[in-house]
Write a protein that holds these residues in place. Structure first.
Motif, short mmCIF file in Angstrom:
data_model
loop_
_atom_site.label_atom_id
_atom_site.label_comp_id
_atom_site.label_asym_id
_atom_site.label_seq_id
_atom_site.Cartn_x
_atom_site.Cartn_y
_atom_site.Cartn_z
N PHE A 21 45.12 39.87 52.57
CA PHE A 21 44.05 40.03 51.59
C PHE A 21 44.28 41.25 50.69
CE2 PHE A 21 41.17 37.46 54.49
CZ PHE A 21 41.21 36.35 53.67
N GLU A 22 44.76 42.32 51.25
CA GLU A 22 45.00 43.51 50.41
C GLU A 22 46.03 43.20 49.32
OE1 GLU A 22 46.10 48.25 50.59
OE2 GLU A 22 46.02 47.13 52.46
N THR A 23 47.11 42.52 49.68
CA THR A 23 48.12 42.14 48.70
C THR A 23 47.52 41.24 47.63
OG1 THR A 23 49.87 42.30 50.36
CG2 THR A 23 50.35 40.98 48.39
N ARG A 24 46.75 40.28 48.06
CA ARG A 24 46.12 39.35 47.12
C ARG A 24 45.16 40.06 46.16
NH1 ARG A 24 42.85 34.08 49.17
NH2 ARG A 24 42.35 33.24 47.14
N PHE A 25 44.36 40.98 46.69
CA PHE A 25 43.41 41.72 45.86
C PHE A 25 44.14 42.62 44.88
CE2 PHE A 25 40.23 40.16 48.59
CZ PHE A 25 39.01 40.41 47.99
N ARG A 26 45.15 43.31 45.33
CA ARG A 26 45.88 44.22 44.44
C ARG A 26 46.53 43.45 43.28
NH1 ARG A 26 45.60 49.29 45.97
NH2 ARG A 26 45.20 49.78 48.14
N GLU A 30 44.88 44.09 39.49
CA GLU A 30 45.80 45.09 38.91
C GLU A 30 45.30 45.62 37.56
OE1 GLU A 30 48.85 47.69 38.39
OE2 GLU A 30 48.41 46.57 40.22
N ARG A 31 44.82 44.75 36.70
CA ARG A 31 44.40 45.20 35.36
C ARG A 31 43.15 46.07 35.40
NH1 ARG A 31 41.39 39.95 32.94
NH2 ARG A 31 40.99 39.01 34.96
N PHE A 32 42.39 46.00 36.50
CA PHE A 32 41.19 46.83 36.63
C PHE A 32 41.47 48.13 37.40
CE2 PHE A 32 39.62 42.36 36.75
CZ PHE A 32 39.02 42.35 35.50
N LYS A 33 42.67 48.29 37.89
CA LYS A 33 43.02 49.42 38.75
C LYS A 33 42.61 50.78 38.19
CE LYS A 33 46.94 51.34 41.24
NZ LYS A 33 48.36 51.20 41.52
N ILE A 57 31.14 30.98 57.30
CA ILE A 57 31.75 32.29 57.11
C ILE A 57 31.31 32.83 55.75
CG2 ILE A 57 33.90 33.59 56.91
CD1 ILE A 57 33.50 32.48 59.70
N GLU A 58 30.85 34.06 55.73
CA GLU A 58 30.43 34.70 54.48
C GLU A 58 31.35 35.87 54.16
OE1 GLU A 58 26.35 36.22 52.48
OE2 GLU A 58 26.82 37.07 54.45
N ALA A 59 31.75 35.96 52.92
CA ALA A 59 32.54 37.09 52.43
C ALA A 59 31.74 37.79 51.34
CB ALA A 59 33.87 36.62 51.87
N VAL A 60 31.62 39.10 51.46
CA VAL A 60 30.97 39.93 50.46
C VAL A 60 31.98 40.97 50.01
CG1 VAL A 60 29.08 41.52 49.97
CG2 VAL A 60 28.72 39.62 51.55
N ILE A 61 32.20 41.05 48.71
CA ILE A 61 33.16 42.01 48.16
C ILE A 61 32.40 42.99 47.27
CG2 ILE A 61 35.25 42.32 46.79
CD1 ILE A 61 35.80 39.31 47.30
N GLU A 62 32.69 44.25 47.45
CA GLU A 62 32.06 45.29 46.64
C GLU A 62 33.17 46.07 45.92
OE1 GLU A 62 30.05 49.33 47.84
OE2 GLU A 62 28.67 47.66 48.18
N ALA A 63 33.07 46.11 44.61
CA ALA A 63 34.01 46.89 43.79
C ALA A 63 33.27 48.12 43.30
CB ALA A 63 34.51 46.07 42.61
N ARG A 64 33.88 49.27 43.46
CA ARG A 64 33.24 50.51 43.05
C ARG A 64 33.98 51.13 41.86
NH1 ARG A 64 31.40 53.36 48.68
NH2 ARG A 64 30.37 51.52 49.51
N ALA A 93 35.44 37.49 37.55
CA ALA A 93 34.59 37.10 36.41
C ALA A 93 33.56 38.18 36.10
CB ALA A 93 33.91 35.77 36.69
N ARG A 94 32.97 38.75 37.14
CA ARG A 94 31.97 39.80 36.95
C ARG A 94 32.61 41.06 36.36
NH1 ARG A 94 27.88 40.08 41.37
NH2 ARG A 94 27.00 38.50 40.03
N LEU A 95 33.80 41.42 36.83
CA LEU A 95 34.50 42.59 36.29
C LEU A 95 34.89 42.37 34.83
CD1 LEU A 95 36.75 43.50 39.35
CD2 LEU A 95 34.81 44.82 38.49
N ASP A 96 35.37 41.16 34.52
CA ASP A 96 35.69 40.82 33.13
C ASP A 96 34.46 40.99 32.24
OD1 ASP A 96 38.42 40.24 33.14
OD2 ASP A 96 38.08 38.13 33.70
N ALA A 97 33.34 40.47 32.69
CA ALA A 97 32.11 40.55 31.89
C ALA A 97 31.65 41.99 31.74
CB ALA A 97 31.02 39.70 32.53
N THR A 98 31.66 42.73 32.83
CA THR A 98 31.18 44.11 32.79
C THR A 98 32.07 45.02 31.96
OG1 THR A 98 30.16 43.85 34.96
CG2 THR A 98 30.59 46.10 34.22
N PHE A 99 33.36 44.98 32.24
CA PHE A 99 34.26 45.87 31.52
C PHE A 99 34.50 45.40 30.10
CE2 PHE A 99 36.01 47.13 35.87
CZ PHE A 99 35.11 48.17 35.97
#
Length: 107
Positions: A21-26, A30-33, A57-64, A93-99
């Protein structure tokens, strides 16, 4: 960008899954790094031992972001991989919209 992966006690989350998962997320983020200080992933079993439904199964992701409020995305699925994958799509999608909005305001 720091990465933290957490699982509930009923989800078998080993070091191999965390590394995957870490590899996949990075790769996906990458463009938001430069804008993100940390990513936290929480995966938990929502229906215990029943396993009857397709969304146990529930997944919750938090980006800071460095200068802003945390952004979250979540989803439910039958497996941790599916739940995290769907939540990651929502987060991108949320990061694209926000940034994207922030970039338009700056210009």
């Amino acid at each position: 960008m720091d990465f933290q992966f957490n699982t509930g006690n009923k989800v078998d989350g080993d070091a191999r899954m965390e590394a995957h998962f870490e590899t996949r997320f990075r790769e996906r983020l990458e463009r938001f790094k430069p804008r993100l200080s940390r990513i936290e992933v929480h995966v938990r079993d929502t229906d215990g031992t029943r396993r009857e439904g397709p969304d146990g199964i529930e997944a919750v992701i938090e980006a800071r972001p460095y200068n802003g409020d945390p952004l979250t995305a979540s989803d439910r699925a039958a497996t941790p991989e599916e739940a995290v994958g769907s939540a990651l799509q929502k987060l991108v999608a949320r990061l694209d919209a926000t940034f994207g909005k922030a970039d338009r305001v700056r210009k």
